[in-house]
Design a protein around this motif. Structure first.
Motif, PDB file in Angstrom:
ATOM      1  N   GLN A   1       0.853   6.776  -6.911  1.00  0.00           N
ATOM      2  CA  GLN A   1      -0.333   7.600  -7.100  1.00  0.00           C
ATOM      3  C   GLN A   1      -0.106   9.130  -6.662  1.00  0.00           C
ATOM      4  O   GLN A   1      -0.436   9.814  -7.577  1.00  0.00           O
ATOM      5  CB  GLN A   1      -1.468   7.136  -6.075  1.00  0.00           C
ATOM      6  CG  GLN A   1      -1.867   5.541  -6.541  1.00  0.00           C
ATOM      7  CD  GLN A   1      -2.629   5.603  -7.936  1.00  0.00           C
ATOM      8  OE1 GLN A   1      -2.586   6.351  -8.816  1.00  0.00           O
ATOM      9  NE2 GLN A   1      -3.311   4.446  -8.199  1.00  0.00           N
ATOM     10  N   ILE A   2       0.446   9.313  -5.592  1.00  0.00           N
ATOM     11  CA  ILE A   2       0.472  10.704  -5.146  1.00  0.00           C
ATOM     12  C   ILE A   2       1.604  11.471  -6.072  1.00  0.00           C
ATOM     13  O   ILE A   2       1.514  12.533  -6.473  1.00  0.00           O
ATOM     14  CB  ILE A   2       0.849  10.960  -3.683  1.00  0.00           C
ATOM     15  CG1 ILE A   2       0.056  10.479  -2.678  1.00  0.00           C
ATOM     16  CG2 ILE A   2       1.473  12.091  -3.314  1.00  0.00           C
ATOM     17  CD1 ILE A   2       0.449   9.875  -1.331  1.00  0.00           C
TER      18      ILE A   2
ATOM     19  N   VAL B   1       2.521  10.382   1.744  1.00  0.00           N
ATOM     20  CA  VAL B   1       2.337   8.871   2.152  1.00  0.00           C
ATOM     21  C   VAL B   1       2.392   8.780   3.718  1.00  0.00           C
ATOM     22  O   VAL B   1       1.776   7.773   3.981  1.00  0.00           O
ATOM     23  CB  VAL B   1       3.539   8.439   1.483  1.00  0.00           C
ATOM     24  CG1 VAL B   1       4.035   6.817   2.165  1.00  0.00           C
ATOM     25  CG2 VAL B   1       3.778   8.188   0.113  1.00  0.00           C
TER      26      VAL B   1
ATOM     27  N   LEU C   1      -4.901   4.880   5.931  1.00  0.00           N
ATOM     28  CA  LEU C   1      -4.770   3.545   5.460  1.00  0.00           C
ATOM     29  C   LEU C   1      -4.305   2.583   6.231  1.00  0.00           C
ATOM     30  O   LEU C   1      -4.564   1.387   6.242  1.00  0.00           O
ATOM     31  CB  LEU C   1      -3.765   3.679   4.082  1.00  0.00           C
ATOM     32  CG  LEU C   1      -4.421   4.584   2.848  1.00  0.00           C
ATOM     33  CD1 LEU C   1      -3.475   4.563   1.885  1.00  0.00           C
ATOM     34  CD2 LEU C   1      -5.835   3.738   2.732  1.00  0.00           C
TER      35      LEU C   1
ATOM     36  N   THR D   1       0.714  -1.112   0.097  1.00  0.00           N
ATOM     37  CA  THR D   1      -0.014   0.050  -0.089  1.00  0.00           C
ATOM     38  C   THR D   1       0.871   1.293   0.048  1.00  0.00           C
ATOM     39  O   THR D   1       0.719   2.120  -0.821  1.00  0.00           O
ATOM     40  CB  THR D   1      -1.046   0.068   1.179  1.00  0.00           C
ATOM     41  OG1 THR D   1      -1.821  -1.243   1.271  1.00  0.00           O
ATOM     42  CG2 THR D   1      -1.926   1.141   1.258  1.00  0.00           C
ATOM     43  N   GLY D   2       1.950   1.212   0.929  1.00  0.00           N
ATOM     44  CA  GLY D   2       2.779   2.323   0.810  1.00  0.00           C
ATOM     45  C   GLY D   2       3.627   2.807  -0.564  1.00  0.00           C
ATOM     46  O   GLY D   2       3.568   3.813  -0.850  1.00  0.00           O
TER      47      GLY D   2
ATOM     48  N   GLY E   1       4.532   0.573   5.910  1.00  0.00           N
ATOM     49  CA  GLY E   1       4.073   1.247   4.895  1.00  0.00           C
ATOM     50  C   GLY E   1       4.945   2.776   4.422  1.00  0.00           C
ATOM     51  O   GLY E   1       5.114   2.586   3.402  1.00  0.00           O
TER      52      GLY E   1
ATOM     53  N   GLY F   1      -1.062   9.854   5.146  1.00  0.00           N
ATOM     54  CA  GLY F   1      -2.144   8.947   4.725  1.00  0.00           C
ATOM     55  C   GLY F   1      -2.080   7.494   5.288  1.00  0.00           C
ATOM     56  O   GLY F   1      -2.977   7.071   5.541  1.00  0.00           O
ATOM     57  N   MET F   2      -0.739   7.177   5.369  1.00  0.00           N
ATOM     58  CA  MET F   2      -0.475   5.633   6.089  1.00  0.00           C
ATOM     59  C   MET F   2      -0.888   5.875   7.489  1.00  0.00           C
ATOM     60  O   MET F   2      -1.468   5.050   7.855  1.00  0.00           O
ATOM     61  CB  MET F   2       0.830   5.180   5.905  1.00  0.00           C
ATOM     62  CG  MET F   2       1.164   4.733   4.785  1.00  0.00           C
ATOM     63  SD  MET F   2       0.323   3.341   3.873  1.00  0.00           S
ATOM     64  CE  MET F   2       0.350   1.946   5.177  1.00  0.00           C
TER      65      MET F   2
ATOM     66  N   LEU G   1       0.900   3.898  -2.932  1.00  0.00           N
ATOM     67  CA  LEU G   1       0.652   5.390  -2.538  1.00  0.00           C
ATOM     68  C   LEU G   1       1.466   6.431  -2.971  1.00  0.00           C
ATOM     69  O   LEU G   1       1.088   7.325  -3.468  1.00  0.00           O
ATOM     70  CB  LEU G   1       0.504   5.466  -0.985  1.00  0.00           C
ATOM     71  CG  LEU G   1      -0.294   6.435  -0.596  1.00  0.00           C
ATOM     72  CD1 LEU G   1      -1.752   6.758  -0.921  1.00  0.00           C
ATOM     73  CD2 LEU G   1      -0.364   6.772   1.200  1.00  0.00           C
TER      74      LEU G   1
ATOM     75  N   GLY H   1       6.736   3.064   0.744  1.00  0.00           N
ATOM     76  CA  GLY H   1       6.877   4.579  -0.065  1.00  0.00           C
ATOM     77  C   GLY H   1       8.154   5.112  -0.124  1.00  0.00           C
ATOM     78  O   GLY H   1       8.540   5.578  -1.300  1.00  0.00           O
TER      79      GLY H   1
END
Lengths: 248, 260
Positions: free
Chosen positions: B74-75, B92, B100, B67-68, B167, B95-96, B71, B171
């Motif tokens: 995407q960012i 990141v 998330l 997910t990290g 996470g 958000g984590m 993310l 990232g």
């Protein structure tokens, strides 16, 4: 003495118990018989408090069973469940000594294990069984372990729920003999529910027949063949024809 | 008839839902009340801690790692439209940690733990092991439910904290190896924009989600119907209700933290 007075229990519109009156004197072995679905297990569960009766009273030694008195009653109580009800996650000896490893009867672990092994021997199992898990045992062995658990804390009252269901005739005979011996040597009060007539003759002092939510007949085990009750005669001889409706 | 039927159906559904909420509330109050009444079962608590916390670590860690990384990509893709690629490390991290980490961690624990608790307790119920506990002078709520509730409430925040770290690391790996960030700058931006409250709010969410997971597992297990089908239904209901409640609780908690 265990006394049930006018005990009623319904599930929705289905009336399972419709005024049960029963007395079990101290040290006696009562066997309750009756067809499947007649409420034998519900009767036991009412005494245990697992199911609450809608009406009537249940007393043990003169005390009405309520949540508080029931706790004290359960301390002196043992039960053999139909399917064994052994805890899968615990080895055999911890199942047997469950009561001795926690709560008011707690003992040191070594002592509890020694008592468990002794009780396992009493029901004909070796010490090697102690460290196995229930899933590693046959049905007959599981019944024996469950019996060892029921007697582990030397209870004053023992319930047996269909003790021979699912066992072959020889193993059934062994379990019946064990139950009779243990109840006699411990002087415990026993209530057994079964529809196995061999068990009835081996275990019972008194027999009560449950039919249509009521005690249809009660008397000494020696009188069941000469009771003159058509319902009891049909049941003990396993006849399809008679006053008890048999679905074909 | 054609108008009344849907209304009657709606009415019945609302009443059934209210009854369910009432039953869960009574179950919760009963379970929590045992927190203050001995005897206690520390061994069962430690076993639950191992099962729920320690053994969930791989699945929560892997979820957070991927997910990290995703993310960060995407960012970066979104941020590059506004020449704001530099916000990747801080977004990141925030958000984590705030969203998330707790939500995905909670959902993964719900899938793994609520199902396992419901299946275990449901099987115990249909094989009369729960009744056996009662006859052995052991309260099933105290012996089975309370240790699992406590273990989940205490261990899921720790899982969330570990998941957050993994996470953020995911990232970082993507940012440095794929997006061309300088390692030191990435780490500096991660730390400098992250506030203590971000971390605390995520951990509070984790505790709430852990409680929900264990509660739904125990409730549906204890109320399982007979037979294999009954246990199957209880398991499915535990996972679905835990997941929905986690998402609902996440919104409520986020709103509360947002307003604070």
């Amino acid at each position: 003495m265990i006394v049930l007075q006018d005990v009623h229990k319904s599930f929705g519109s289905k009336k399972v118990l419709q005024g049960i009156n029963l007395e079990v004197p101290k040290g006696q072995s009562l066997v309750v018989i009756g067809g499947s679905g007649t409420g034998k297990s519900v009767l036991l569960k009412c005494v245990l408090g697992l199911v609450k009766q809608d009406q009537g009273t249940i007393t043990v030694g003169g005390d009405i069973l309520e949540p508080k008195t029931r706790e004290a009653f359960l301390e002196k109580f043992g039960m053999l469940f139909q399917g064994g009800a052994l805890f899968d996650s615990l080895p055999v000896w911890q199942n047997v000594a469950f009561r001795l490893l926690r709560g008011s009867l707690k003992r040191p672990k070594d002592e509890a294990k020694a008592i468990a092994i002794e009780k396992l021997r009493r029901v004909g199992l070796t010490a090697e069984t102690a460290d196995l898990f229930p899933a590693e045992l046959s049905g007959g062995m599981q019944k024996r372990v469950s019996l060892a658990r029921a007697i582990c804390a030397d209870p004053e009252v023992i319930f047996f729920d269909e003790p021979t269901t699912g066992l072959d005739p020889i193993m059934s005979g062994v379990i019946n003999e064990l139950i009779r011996e243990i109840v006699t040597e411990m002087g415990a009060t026993a209530i057994t529910i079964t529809h196995d007539m061999t068990s009835v003759r081996a275990i019972a002092d008194q027999v009560a027949m449950l039919h249509d939510g009521k005690i249809r007949w009660i008397g000494p085990v020696g009188d069941i063949d000469t009771s003159g009750d058509a319902h009891l005669d049909q049941f003990i001889h396993g006849r399809a024809d008679g006053p008890i409706e048999a679905v074909r | 008839m054609s108008i009344a039927s849907p209304l009657a159906l709606l009415g019945r559904s609302v009443i059934a839902m209210q009854a369910s909420v009432g039953r869960v509330a009574i179950f919760t109050a009963d379970a929590v009340s045992h927190l203050f009444r001995p005897p206690f079962y520390p061994r069962e608590f430690l076993q639950a801690l191992l099962q729920i916390g320690w053994l969930s670590l791989p699945v929560v860690g892997l979820t957070a790692l991927f997910t990290g990384g995703a993310l960060a990509l995407q960012i970066y893709a979104g941020g590059s439209r506004f020449q704001a690629e530099s916000v990747v490390p801080s977004i990141v991290a925030i958000g984590m940690v705030r969203e998330l980490g707790p939500v995905l961690g909670g959902l993964m624990v719900a899938a793994r733990v609520a199902s396992s608790i419901a299946a275990e307790i449901g099987t115990m119920k249909v094989t009369e092991q729960i009744d056996a506990l009662t006859t052995l002078s052991t309260n099933p709520m105290k012996y089975l439910t309370l240790p699992r509730l406590l273990a989940a409430t205490l261990s899921v925040p720790i899982l969330v904290a570990v998941g957050d770290s993994i996470g953020v690391f995911g990232g970082y790996v993507v940012g440095v190896t794929r997006l061309g960030f300088n390692s030191a700058t990435y780490l500096e931006n991660t730390v400098s924009y992250l506030e203590t409250w971000d971390v605390i709010s995520g951990l509070v969410k984790g505790a709430a989600f852990g409680f929900i997971v264990a509660l739904m597992g125990c409730y549906h297990g204890m109320n399982s119907d007979r037979g294999a089908q009954g246990v199957g239904r209880a398991t499915k209901a535990a996972v679905v209700s835990a997941s929905v409640l986690i998402l609902a609780a996440n919104f409520i908690l986020t709103e509360a933290f947002f307003s604070a």
